[in-house]
Design a protein around this motif. Structure first.
Motif, short mmCIF file in Angstrom:
data_model
loop_
_atom_site.label_atom_id
_atom_site.label_comp_id
_atom_site.label_asym_id
_atom_site.label_seq_id
_atom_site.Cartn_x
_atom_site.Cartn_y
_atom_site.Cartn_z
N VAL A 1 0.86 -1.17 0.00
CA VAL A 1 0.00 0.00 0.00
C VAL A 1 0.90 1.23 0.00
N PHE A 2 0.78 2.05 -1.03
CA PHE A 2 1.53 3.30 -1.13
C PHE A 2 0.63 4.41 -0.60
N LEU A 3 1.16 5.21 0.32
CA LEU A 3 0.33 6.14 1.10
C LEU A 3 0.17 7.52 0.46
N GLY A 4 0.57 7.67 -0.80
CA GLY A 4 0.36 8.94 -1.48
C GLY A 4 1.56 9.87 -1.41
N ASP A 5 1.40 11.05 -2.02
CA ASP A 5 2.48 12.03 -2.20
C ASP A 5 3.64 11.41 -2.98
N TYR A 6 3.36 11.10 -4.22
CA TYR A 6 4.36 10.54 -5.12
C TYR A 6 5.17 11.65 -5.78
N THR A 7 4.63 12.87 -5.77
CA THR A 7 5.20 13.97 -6.54
C THR A 7 5.66 15.11 -5.63
N ASP A 8 6.36 16.07 -6.26
CA ASP A 8 6.78 17.34 -5.64
C ASP A 8 8.02 17.21 -4.75
N ARG A 9 8.82 18.24 -4.80
CA ARG A 9 10.04 18.42 -4.01
C ARG A 9 11.23 17.64 -4.55
N GLY A 10 11.12 16.36 -4.77
CA GLY A 10 12.23 15.58 -5.30
C GLY A 10 12.41 15.78 -6.80
N PRO A 11 13.51 15.25 -7.37
CA PRO A 11 13.87 15.53 -8.75
C PRO A 11 13.18 14.69 -9.81
N ASP A 12 12.47 13.61 -9.42
CA ASP A 12 12.01 12.67 -10.44
C ASP A 12 10.59 12.19 -10.18
N SER A 13 9.66 13.13 -10.08
CA SER A 13 8.26 12.74 -9.91
C SER A 13 7.79 11.89 -11.09
N ARG A 14 8.22 12.27 -12.28
CA ARG A 14 7.81 11.49 -13.46
C ARG A 14 8.28 10.04 -13.33
N GLY A 15 9.51 9.84 -12.89
CA GLY A 15 10.04 8.50 -12.74
C GLY A 15 9.28 7.70 -11.70
N VAL A 16 8.87 8.35 -10.61
CA VAL A 16 8.10 7.66 -9.58
C VAL A 16 6.78 7.17 -10.17
#
Length: 266
Positions: free
Chosen positions: A34-49
């Motif tokens: 279970v992934f709890l969300g917030d996959y994007t923003d702040r880090g360099p590779d949201s697209r990769g996530v």
């Protein structure tokens, strides 16, 4: 059956890869995560996530991906042109470096050159984008940036974000991004609470009828509070992403040297 949880990733695809390796070593390829969300923003590779999560589900992995507040902000910017969310007390734009929208757009080829310029109303209203410089030398208005984003972001990414559920239940466990409003039935919870809540939840020690597993509020380390577990250890600020394993309601953190129990207080 062991259930695994991965807290806020915030664009750090290398940390996601490490967390998936640790889970694989503990539970194998078919582990339920279970992934709890917030996959994007702040880090360099949201697209990769997002690429990794979408690919994993396409391969038939037993992965449940929940909605986080940053995921909704990204989705609303890309599909509706919204850069503000009423839940942000500071009234900052999603494109402000503190929230990390520029880093997300950068992963889609829209990296800002320097700091974007913002308008700040004298009456303390919402911060809004004035101009956004690209490496090509172009200076984009907010509407021009929205149009570029709609072209740059793949439709499968937007569809993935649009389809994210707000919670997931397992026996004795409730997985959610931020938390819940105490005393309100799950099917009557407000979406804003499920992905944004702090006040009224973090300071509440009543039994919610199951152990609530969440992220959203960054701590120095994952912490068991008795009625809830906060797994967010600040990966969005450059700290390691720490996955967890649940055997029933018993929680174990996964490390390079194996499982570490995370017991309730006392």
């Amino acid at each position: 059956m062991t259930i695994y949880a991965v807290p806020d990733i915030h664009g750090y695809s290398d940390e996601l890869d490490r967390a998936l390796r640790l889970i694989g070593e503990d539970g194998g390829r078919d582990a339920r995560i279970v992934f709890l969300g917030d996959y994007t923003d702040r880090g360099p590779d949201s697209r990769g996530v997002l690429d990794r999560l979408i690919a994993g589900r396409s391969e038939g992995r037993d992965w449940i991906c929940l909605m986080g507040n940053h995921d909704r902000m990204f989705l609303r910017f890309a599909t509706e042109g919204q850069e503000n969310d009423r839940n942000i007390r500071s009234r900052l734009s999603w494109l402000n470096a503190r929230l990390g929208g520029t880093q997300t757009l950068g992963s889609y080829g829209l990296a800002a050159t320097g700091t974007p310029a913002f308008l700040h109303p004298a009456n303390g209203g919402w911060e809004t984008l004035a101009s956004y410089g690209l490496g090509t030398g172009e200076q984009l208005t907010g509407q021009e940036l929205i149009a570029r984003a709609r072209t740059a972001i793949p439709e499968p990414h937007l569809q993935f974000l649009s389809d994210l559920p707000l919670w997931h239940e397992e026996p004795g466990l409730l997985f959610v991004h931020a938390g819940l409003r105490p005393g309100v039935p799950l099917d009557e919870q407000d979406e804003d609470d499920l992905i944004w809540i702090r006040d009224g939840f973090l300071d509440d020690d009543t039994d919610h009828g199951r152990l609530v597993v969440h992220g959203h509020t960054a701590l120095d380390a994952p912490t068991h509070f008795g009625n809830r577990i906060d797994l967010d250890a600040g990966a969005g600020y450059g700290n390691p992403l720490i996955p967890a394993a649940f055997d029933g309601t018993d929680c174990f953190l996964l490390t390079e040297t194996g499982r570490v129990p995370l017991p309730p207080p006392g």
